[in-house]
Design a protein around this motif. Structure first.
Motif, PDB file in Angstrom:
ATOM      1  N   SER A 137       0.840  -1.192   0.000  1.00 38.81           N
ATOM      2  CA  SER A 137       0.000   0.000   0.000  1.00 38.81           C
ATOM      3  C   SER A 137       0.875   1.242   0.000  1.00 38.81           C
ATOM      4  O   SER A 137       2.013   1.224   0.482  1.00 38.81           O
ATOM      5  N   VAL A 138       0.316   2.333  -0.542  1.00 38.79           N
ATOM      6  CA  VAL A 138       1.016   3.614  -0.525  1.00 38.79           C
ATOM      7  C   VAL A 138       1.253   4.060   0.914  1.00 38.79           C
ATOM      8  O   VAL A 138       2.304   4.632   1.235  1.00 38.79           O
ATOM      9  N   VAL A 195       4.825   5.397   2.391  1.00 44.48           N
ATOM     10  CA  VAL A 195       5.017   6.753   2.917  1.00 44.48           C
ATOM     11  C   VAL A 195       5.399   6.699   4.391  1.00 44.48           C
ATOM     12  O   VAL A 195       6.317   7.418   4.838  1.00 44.48           O
ATOM     13  N   LEU A 212       4.272   2.764  -6.511  1.00 44.88           N
ATOM     14  CA  LEU A 212       2.940   2.470  -5.972  1.00 44.88           C
ATOM     15  C   LEU A 212       1.910   3.493  -6.441  1.00 44.88           C
ATOM     16  O   LEU A 212       0.786   3.141  -6.787  1.00 44.88           O
ATOM     17  N   TRP A 213       2.319   4.747  -6.437  1.00 46.46           N
ATOM     18  CA  TRP A 213       1.401   5.807  -6.864  1.00 46.46           C
ATOM     19  C   TRP A 213       1.037   5.642  -8.341  1.00 46.46           C
ATOM     20  O   TRP A 213      -0.122   5.810  -8.726  1.00 46.46           O
ATOM     21  N   TRP A 214       2.036   5.309  -9.146  1.00 42.54           N
ATOM     22  CA  TRP A 214       1.807   5.079 -10.572  1.00 42.54           C
ATOM     23  C   TRP A 214       0.858   3.901 -10.782  1.00 42.54           C
ATOM     24  O   TRP A 214      -0.093   3.984 -11.567  1.00 42.54           O
ATOM     25  N   ILE A 252       7.543   4.568  -3.469  1.00 40.62           N
ATOM     26  CA  ILE A 252       6.288   5.324  -3.382  1.00 40.62           C
ATOM     27  C   ILE A 252       5.825   5.746  -4.770  1.00 40.62           C
ATOM     28  O   ILE A 252       4.636   5.680  -5.101  1.00 40.62           O
ATOM     29  N   GLY A 253       6.776   6.189  -5.602  1.00 38.12           N
ATOM     30  CA  GLY A 253       6.441   6.567  -6.969  1.00 38.12           C
ATOM     31  C   GLY A 253       5.858   5.405  -7.755  1.00 38.12           C
ATOM     32  O   GLY A 253       4.874   5.574  -8.498  1.00 38.12           O
ATOM     33  N   ARG A 310      -1.330   2.683  -8.690  1.00 36.10           N
ATOM     34  CA  ARG A 310      -2.674   2.969  -8.175  1.00 36.10           C
ATOM     35  C   ARG A 310      -3.437   3.934  -9.059  1.00 36.10           C
ATOM     36  O   ARG A 310      -4.644   3.774  -9.271  1.00 36.10           O
ATOM     37  N   SER A 311      -2.725   4.911  -9.604  1.00 34.85           N
ATOM     38  CA  SER A 311      -3.397   5.917 -10.431  1.00 34.85           C
ATOM     39  C   SER A 311      -3.701   5.413 -11.833  1.00 34.85           C
ATOM     40  O   SER A 311      -4.626   5.889 -12.485  1.00 34.85           O
TER      41      SER A 311
END
Length: 212
Positions: free
Chosen positions: A151-152, A156, A196-198, A193-194, A200-201
């Motif tokens: 998870s993000v 973080v 995961l964010w990529w 984090i980058g 998820r988005s």
């Protein structure tokens, strides 16, 4: 300032462990890479026990809480970890590997104590295994082709939880080693984090990349 950063680190890592438990049961997986989990569990068991024996501090309270949380994360690893491995890894081989990993992790922590003494061993071992964890999180993302068991929030919180003691022991403590290793952790953590964010988005991006 040092007490504030200690509390920030303690709360952030507590968030990591609580969310790792939640994600582990939700996804029927384990949310901390196996080698890092073994070292973390051993570190927390050793230093939580020492905290009880020598007197409870703020850090000691967090060590005990983390150790208890890690028991549950280890359970998720033992319950679901076999499914992450190739079919030729039998249940017996998996249990043997888990035992070897656990024994090795405790041996490493005690060897650090023998070599550096209690105070320095706690810091050096923590930061080095933290860097290992940072790299293994990226490897986990690649091996699982996405965010399953991750998870993000974990990414973080781990970054913040590592950055705070990097400032305490690296900057205020004048340790070039800790400052350098902590900075490397931030590089890997931010990269993770980058990713995961990529993922998820753009949930279809991994599948579309694999199809090319």
């Amino acid at each position: 300032m040092i007490l504030f950063l200690t509390i920030v680190s303690g709360l952030a890592w507590t968030v990591v462990y609580v969310d790792a438990i939640r994600i582990g049961f939700r996804d029927k997986s384990y949310a901390i890479p196996a080698a890092a989990l073994g070292l973390n569990f051993a570190w927390e068991a050793v230093y939580a026990s020492r905290s009880v024996a020598t007197g409870i501090s703020v850090q000691g309270i967090f060590n005990i809480a983390w150790g208890l949380a890690d028991v549950v994360i280890v359970y998720t690893f033992l319950k679901f970890g076999r499914s992450e491995l190739p079919p030729w890894v039998t249940r017996r081989l998996f249990v043997g590997w888990a035992l070897l990993l656990g024994v090795t992790s405790f041996a490493v922590q005690l060897l650090f104590v023998v070599e550096f003494g209690w105070e320095d061993a706690a810091r050096y071992a923590a930061f080095l295994q933290n860097l290992l964890m940072s790299g293994l999180f990226i490897a986990m993302f690649a091996a699982r082709d996405g965010m399953r068991g991750q998870s993000v929030l974990i990414g973080v919180a781990k970054w913040i939880g590592t950055l705070a003691p990097t400032i305490v022991f690296g900057w205020f403590g004048n340790s070039t080693l800790i400052l350098g290793v902590g900075a490397l952790c931030s590089v890997f953590d931010l990269a993770y984090i980058g990713l995961l964010w990529w993922a998820r988005s753009k949930p279809g991006s991994l599948a579309s990349t694999a199809a090319r």
